[in-house]
Design an enzyme around this catalytic site. Structure first.
Site: not given
Ligand SMILES: Cc1ncc(C[n+]2csc(CCOP(=O)(O)OP(=O)(O)O)c2C)c(N)n1
Ligand SMILES: [Mg+2]
Lengths: 325, 449
Positions: B183, B252
């Protein structure tokens, strides 16, 4: 010295360009001492041959990006000493209207993409610039400079991986000046060759003597040829040395005065080129003096320009945050 | 005894699925582990195995059927010694199918009383938020060759949440690019590509993972225009699902709305419905500035009306009044609207007339619309899924205090997620999340009921 004969005009240009950076940085140090420049100010003294040698390998359309130690890169790619000095002083005539400062300067016109204060952040951005050239189908390459300290950032290796995967025309230039602030390379890694880490990603590279502008130029030619042929990235680990502290406020207790003195007296890139120019009779003492004066004038003018330039208008506080849709 | 084979749940957010293909037919013998069917979920196509031995007695849902709810009976497996489906089982199945074949009404769909400013175009069609996002990207990519999409699993896999379905096929690997799992690196490459004059769309598989890239988003994308004195713009969209999914635990399930909204130089968008998702994503892609586009996994599968006209866009920075009312202002965005609208509906039954404002854009925030509404209703409740400390609601409260203090008849209440990392256990997760009941209680409180 490489065997190829270099045209004299080019040697003279390298000499002038390096000298300009040296004198500019000395002046910046002075102005800092006088309180005209604030914050962090990282001088490039000692490393001049790196950027001058590589700019000699660049052609129109090529891009460059580096860290906060960026004054030399800006001068070498043709940005004006006046605009750079004015920015250092936080004045309205600076390249970023005084809003960027020493570490954050840009010139769209000269394809200079900063000036980045976060160690290592410029590395993926440089690969992204190269991505844009590949996408558009140009032959341009991006010179992406970073330090030996930055070479330990994870994003560098994320970038190596993608740059090779997508064959991006980017030259990764590790300016190994042996220290990251006070941490020597020996104290930050067990791998003594930084460029060889790229081999794990399939990226070719080499170590270069960064105190010899002609060797740097040669390496730059090899790297650019490799990239322009569509072979993907190339790594140059350029061994260099910074004479001054990390920034103006660094007392530099992590190394001895003798260590610095030794490099200065034996390997200084500017002194060495001057000796060559003189002994091979490319320039007379007279001509060398003339160049000295010429450069001194440019730097003094830049300093006077910066001092005379007004601070940015207070109306600038809330501008340049968003572009108009 | 015959075994009922039920539509399986194959992802944390799956509510329904498609039987893509039956790999068995009536009369086939199956062993445990044999693949019965390929089932398409909201995320992927997954093979579905038998856990029992038997003979396929009946296939109740034919291949290609869409919108099959979880736990619906899709086939009957007879025991190895049975030969046909007993009458009793048949009856039960028929009854169940009558109930479940009622048309699906998308939850949170705006009611007739809702004021929809942008929907003045006559012709609309019903599409999911997922399709709306894909259409927005595809339409913009057709119009501008400098737009490309980059991220994990966006190309060959068709998107981890299937948002980029079909884009690789149409636009080729040059413009729809699978990245390694990196990322920080690809966010930086995107920023560089934007500095180089391209218009990247960077997809984060979810915004949880953008934490690894936040330096490039904040320090490089958002600030460079300013630091360059206006020279170096960064036209880039960072998009992906944000907020809690379902039963995926603390790492998450986080809403980053407030994080990005605090950064000058960024624009932040969080749509609720398909039309806003499409219209705002098109605006975001055209915008010369970095835009954080916060989607929501739970909303991806919901359907709403969207104008058919390809020129339909929704401007960034304008709130939408989803329901007008006089008694109280409920301000929300993204998935929060689900609770806000549901609460408004229930409150109307007890005579409370709520005005529901959908912010749609968090930065720059359309506070004018909030202030105007509060001046009319004199009461306000904010609704968001994120943590309570330094929330979007906190900011709204402060703006209301400064600009409409004398109009307030009650303190503003911020309804938020709870101040805990998201628990995994179903009961605790339920407690940690925002509920419609909490919104109702808050409204009653500001109404002094
Ligand atoms: C991400 C990050 N961590 C730490 C710093 C503080 N810092 C600034 S320069 C520096 C040393 C970097 O050394 P190197 O990469 O070798 O470059 P040099 O200064 O030698 O040119 C550090 C630690 C920073 N700016 N960014
Ligand atoms: Mg260093």
């Amino acid at each position: 010295m490489p065997k190829k004969k270099m045209p004299i005009a080019k040697l003279q240009k390298y000499y002038k360009d390096m000298l300009l950076i040296r004198r500019f940085e000395e002046k910046a140090g002075q102005l800092y001492g006088m309180g005209l420049i604030g914050g962090f100010c990282h001088l490039y003294i000692g490393q001049e041959a790196v950027v001058v040698g590589l700019e000699a390998a660049a052609i129109k359309g090529d891009k460059r990006i580096t860290s906060y130690r960026d004054h030399g890169h800006m001068l070498a790619c043709g940005m004006e000493a006046k605009g750079v000095m004015a920015e250092l002083a936080g004045r309205g005539d600076g390249y970023s209207k005084g809003k960027g400062g020493s570490m954050h300067m840009f010139s769209k016109e000269k394809n200079f993409f900063g000036g980045h204060g976060i160690v290592g952040a410029q590395v993926p951005i440089g690969a992204g610039l190269a991505f844009s050239d590949k996408y558009k189908g140009t032959k341009s390459v991006t010179f992406t400079y970073f330090g030996d300290g930055a070479a330990n950032q994870g994003q560098v290796y994320e970038t190596y991986n993608m740059a090779m995967l997508w064959k991006l025309p980017v030259i990764f230039i590790i300016e190994n000046n042996q220290y990251a602030m006070g941490t020597s390379v020996d104290r930050s890694t067990k791998s003594h060759s930084l460029w060889e880490r790229g081999l794990a990603y399939g990226i070719k590279g080499e170590e270069v003597d960064g105190m010899d502008v002609l060797k740097v130029k040669d390496a730059g030619d090899r790297a650019t040829a490799h990239c322009r042929k569509g072979n993907g990235p190339y790594i140059l680990e350029i061994k260099t040395y910074r004479y001054r502290g990390h920034s103006m406020s660094d007392p530099a207790r992590y190394r001895t005065r003798e260590e610095v003195q030794k490099v200065r007296s034996e390997r200084d890139p500017i002194e060495n080129l001057r000796d060559i120019l003189l002994t091979e009779k490319h320039l007379s003492e007279q001509e060398i003096k003339k160049i000295d004066v010429e450069i001194k004038d440019i730097v003094n003018d830049a300093a006077e320009f910066a001092k005379a330039s007004p601070e940015p208008s207070v109306n600038e506080l809330f501008t340049d945050i968003y572009l108009e849709v | 005894m015959p075994t009922e084979i039920l539509m399986p749940a194959l992802s944390p957010t799956m509510e329904e699925g498609t039987i893509a293909k039956w790999l068995v037919k009536k009369g086939d013998s199956v062993l445990p582990g044999d693949i019965l069917a390929e089932i398409e979920t909201d995320k992927a196509t997954i093979e579905f195995e038998s856990i029992e031995e038997g003979i396929v007695g009946e296939i109740l849902v034919p291949e290609g059927s869409q919108g099959i709810k979880i736990n619906e009976i899709i086939a009957i497996l007879l025991a190895p010694d049975e030969s046909k489906v007993p009458e009793r089982t048949k009856k039960k199945i028929e009854h169940k199918h009558v109930i479940e074949s009622k048309p699906l009404i998308a939850k949170g769909k705006p009611e007739a009383s809702v004021e929809i400013k942008e929907l003045t175009q006559p012709e609309t069609k019903t599409i999911t938020v997922r399709e709306a996002l894909r259409d927005a990207m595809a339409e913009e990519m057709r119009a501008n060759p400098n737009i490309f999409l980059m991220g994990e699993e966006v190309a060959e896999y068709q998107g981890a949440y299937k948002i980029s379905q079909g884009l690789l096929e149409e636009f080729s690997a040059k413009r729809v690019i699978d990245t390694p799992i990196t990322e920080h690196g690809f966010a930086g490459i995107g920023v560089g590509a934007a500095f180089g004059g391209l218009n990247p769309i960077i997809e984060f598989m979810t915004f949880n993972f953008a934490m690894q890239a936040i330096d490039q988003i904040v320090n490089s994308a958002a600030k460079t225009l300013y630091m360059s004195g206006g020279q170096m713009g960064c036209s880039i969209v960072f998009r992906g699902p944000n907020g809690a999914a379902s039963r995926v635990g603390a790492q998450h399930s986080q809403d980053y709305s407030a994080w990005y909204s605090s950064v000058p130089g960024l624009k932040v968008v969080s749509p609720f419905s398909s039309d806003d998702a499409k219209g705002l994503l098109k605006s975001a892609i055209r915008d010369p500035n970095p835009v954080i586009f916060l989607e929501n996994e739970i909303l991806y599968g919901e359907s709403f009306e969207v104008p058919i006209d390809n020129n339909f866009i929704v401007p960034i920075g304008k709130a939408r009044i989803r329901r007008s009312g006089n008694d109280v202002t409920i301000v929300s965005f993204g998935i929060g609207l689900k609770f806000a609208l549901e609460a408004a509906e229930l409150l109307s039954e007890s005579g409370i007339d709520s005005e529901v404002i959908d912010l749609r854009t968090l930065r720059p925030m359309d506070t004018d619309t909030i202030i105007q509404s509060v001046m009319k209703t004199n009461r306000c409740v904010t609704v968001e899924e994120g943590f309570p400390v330094c929330s979007i609601g906190n900011y709204i409260s402060s703006v209301i205090m400064q600009e409409a203090f004398d109009y307030l008849d009650a303190p503003v209440i911020n309804c938020t997620g709870k101040d805990v990392p998201m628990p995994y256990a179903a009961n605790l997760e339920k407690l940690a999340l925002l509920t419609t009941a909490e919104v109702i209680t808050a409204v009653e409180e500001v109404m002094y009921r």
